[in-house]
Design a protein around this motif. Structure first.
Motif, mmCIF file in Angstrom:
data_model
loop_
_atom_site.group_PDB
_atom_site.id
_atom_site.type_symbol
_atom_site.label_atom_id
_atom_site.label_comp_id
_atom_site.label_asym_id
_atom_site.label_seq_id
_atom_site.Cartn_x
_atom_site.Cartn_y
_atom_site.Cartn_z
ATOM 1 N N UNK A 84 0.818 -1.214 0.000
ATOM 2 C CA UNK A 84 0.000 0.000 0.000
ATOM 3 C C UNK A 84 0.851 1.263 0.000
ATOM 4 N N UNK A 85 2.012 1.200 0.634
ATOM 5 C CA UNK A 85 2.867 2.383 0.740
ATOM 6 C C UNK A 85 3.760 2.568 -0.486
ATOM 7 N N UNK A 86 4.351 1.483 -0.962
ATOM 8 C CA UNK A 86 5.328 1.572 -2.045
ATOM 9 C C UNK A 86 4.763 1.207 -3.410
ATOM 10 N N UNK A 87 3.563 0.638 -3.431
ATOM 11 C CA UNK A 87 3.022 0.159 -4.693
ATOM 12 C C UNK A 87 3.497 -1.251 -4.991
ATOM 13 N N UNK A 88 3.287 -1.699 -6.200
ATOM 14 C CA UNK A 88 3.706 -3.039 -6.578
ATOM 15 C C UNK A 88 2.648 -4.086 -6.299
ATOM 16 N N UNK A 89 3.053 -5.348 -6.415
ATOM 17 C CA UNK A 89 2.142 -6.475 -6.271
ATOM 18 C C UNK A 89 2.860 -7.614 -5.560
ATOM 19 N N UNK A 90 2.129 -8.347 -4.749
ATOM 20 C CA UNK A 90 2.676 -9.559 -4.127
ATOM 21 C C UNK A 90 2.611 -10.684 -5.154
ATOM 22 N N UNK A 91 3.759 -11.203 -5.568
ATOM 23 C CA UNK A 91 3.839 -12.195 -6.644
ATOM 24 C C UNK A 91 3.991 -13.593 -6.061
ATOM 25 N N UNK A 92 3.415 -14.553 -6.783
ATOM 26 C CA UNK A 92 3.539 -15.959 -6.408
ATOM 27 C C UNK A 92 4.530 -16.701 -7.291
ATOM 28 N N UNK A 93 5.088 -16.036 -8.304
ATOM 29 C CA UNK A 93 6.037 -16.653 -9.214
ATOM 30 C C UNK A 93 7.045 -15.605 -9.646
ATOM 31 N N UNK A 94 8.227 -16.059 -10.065
ATOM 32 C CA UNK A 94 9.278 -15.140 -10.520
ATOM 33 C C UNK A 94 9.277 -14.993 -12.032
ATOM 34 N N UNK A 95 8.357 -15.631 -12.704
ATOM 35 C CA UNK A 95 8.299 -15.556 -14.164
ATOM 36 C C UNK A 95 7.544 -14.312 -14.603
ATOM 37 N N UNK A 96 8.038 -13.690 -15.646
ATOM 38 C CA UNK A 96 7.381 -12.537 -16.284
ATOM 39 C C UNK A 96 7.129 -11.400 -15.283
ATOM 40 N N UNK A 97 8.184 -11.017 -14.577
ATOM 41 C CA UNK A 97 8.065 -9.891 -13.654
ATOM 42 C C UNK A 97 8.066 -8.591 -14.454
ATOM 43 N N UNK A 98 7.034 -7.780 -14.262
ATOM 44 C CA UNK A 98 6.893 -6.525 -14.983
ATOM 45 C C UNK A 98 7.306 -5.350 -14.107
ATOM 46 N N UNK A 99 7.522 -4.220 -14.747
ATOM 47 C CA UNK A 99 7.865 -3.015 -14.007
ATOM 48 C C UNK A 99 6.728 -2.582 -13.106
ATOM 49 N N UNK A 100 5.492 -2.813 -13.553
ATOM 50 C CA UNK A 100 4.336 -2.418 -12.747
ATOM 51 C C UNK A 100 4.173 -3.276 -11.509
ATOM 52 N N UNK A 101 4.829 -4.424 -11.481
ATOM 53 C CA UNK A 101 4.712 -5.314 -10.326
ATOM 54 C C UNK A 101 5.632 -4.917 -9.174
ATOM 55 N N UNK A 102 6.529 -3.965 -9.385
ATOM 56 C CA UNK A 102 7.506 -3.592 -8.370
ATOM 57 C C UNK A 102 7.156 -2.239 -7.764
ATOM 58 N N UNK A 103 7.397 -2.120 -6.476
ATOM 59 C CA UNK A 103 7.171 -0.866 -5.779
ATOM 60 C C UNK A 103 8.413 0.011 -5.792
ATOM 61 N N UNK A 104 8.274 1.217 -5.284
ATOM 62 C CA UNK A 104 9.371 2.177 -5.306
ATOM 63 C C UNK A 104 9.394 2.956 -3.994
ATOM 64 N N UNK A 105 10.580 3.365 -3.590
ATOM 65 C CA UNK A 105 10.753 4.264 -2.453
ATOM 66 C C UNK A 105 12.049 5.041 -2.661
ATOM 67 N N UNK A 106 12.142 6.220 -2.044
ATOM 68 C CA UNK A 106 13.327 7.056 -2.227
ATOM 69 C C UNK A 106 14.526 6.527 -1.463
#
Length: 296
Positions: A84-106
């Motif tokens: 909720x704070x950093x964005x991204x998605x909780x993934x169940x697999x390491x295949x086809x990881x997209x940029x939208x699936x990852x969160x960000x912080x400074x």
């Protein structure tokens, strides 16, 4: 002749082989699968990897050599709050990881407070919350602080949902008490006694606040009665100056709906008690067991 047998028992797989080369092939296949997964996570560009399951020493060292932080056994609640704070998605697999699936912080850093270490995320783009760390010398102090903090947060939450507020610190109770006393003088009969008693009961709130703060309740209540009689309806107790002040100007507010619910609940409890005209007592409650026989 090479012999190979595979049998599945529940969630476990059992392999029986009679050749050393086949055993080495199985071991190599397991390592290849592990390194392939690790390499996909590193190639995705992630610098922080959190997992609900434990992370082994091999994976930890693999990430450390590539300047990637990893943490295992992270609770589901912490994972949800991080998403909720950093964005991204909780993934169940390491295949086809997209940029939208990852969160960000400074900034991400690991800090130590006392004997505990914490992972601190700063500059989260979607963060609307903060983390409070409570420390104390005893468990009961921490529990009391947590309860007080929770009450304060819930009051602020209720105030944001309901735009109607009144002054706190006993101001609204003293004003209601003054109005009820004035109204009681216009009524004849036994109802006057009830309204007067209700008005007197409202003064218990500011009196208890004075007792909790260590103030002289008699002096504070006399000052409040005087100022409210002069029309200063928002005058209440000021803990900082050990005196009274205009709590509406001082931003000591309480949601109106909280006061309404408290008064309603108190009236209902009082009516319930007054409606009891007789109590039932168990006749056996006065029965006393005979003394035990003395020892031989």
């Amino acid at each position: 002749k090479q012999w190979y047998q595979r049998r599945v028992r529940g969630d476990n797989a059992e392999c029986r082989i009679d050749n050393v080369k086949d055993y080495q092939d199985i071991v190599d296949a397991e390592w290849n699968i592990l390194y392939e997964k690790l390499d996909k996570m590193v190639q995705s560009g992630a610098k922080i990897i959190l997992s609900r399951l434990p992370i082994g020493d091999v994976a930890t060292q693999y990430f450390a050599d590539r300047d990637v932080f990893c943490a295992g056994r992270v609770t589901q609640e912490d994972l949800n709050r991080t998403v909720k704070a950093c964005g991204g998605t909780i993934l169940a697999t390491v295949n086809n990881i997209r940029e939208a699936d990852m969160g960000h912080c400074e900034l991400f850093e690991e800090i130590q407070i006392g004997n505990e270490r914490y992972n601190k995320f700063t500059g989260c783009p979607k963060a609307k919350t903060c983390t409070l760390i409570l420390r104390g010398g005893a468990e009961q102090f921490i529990d009391e602080t947590e309860r007080s903090l929770h009450d304060a947060i819930m009051i602020v939450r209720r105030a944001m949902k309901n735009d109607s507020v009144v002054a706190g610190g006993g101001a609204i109770e003293m004003e209601l008490s003054k109005e009820l006393k004035s109204y009681a003088k216009t009524i004849h009969g036994k109802e006057q006694l009830l309204i007067t008693a209700y008005a007197k009961a409202l003064e218990i709130i500011p009196r208890q606040l004075c007792d909790n703060a260590g103030f002289d309740a008699t002096v504070i209540l006399n000052k409040l009665r005087q100022r409210h009689a002069q029309g200063d309806k928002w005058m209440g107790m000021d803990i900082t100056s050990e005196d009274i002040a205009d709590n509406f100007v001082a931003c000591v507010w309480e949601p109106s709906i909280v006061k309404k619910n408290a008064l309603t609940a108190a009236c209902e409890a009082c009516c319930t008690i007054l409606s009891i005209d007789e109590t039932v007592k168990n006749p056996n409650s006065n029965y006393k067991a005979p003394n035990a026989m003395p020892g031989m």
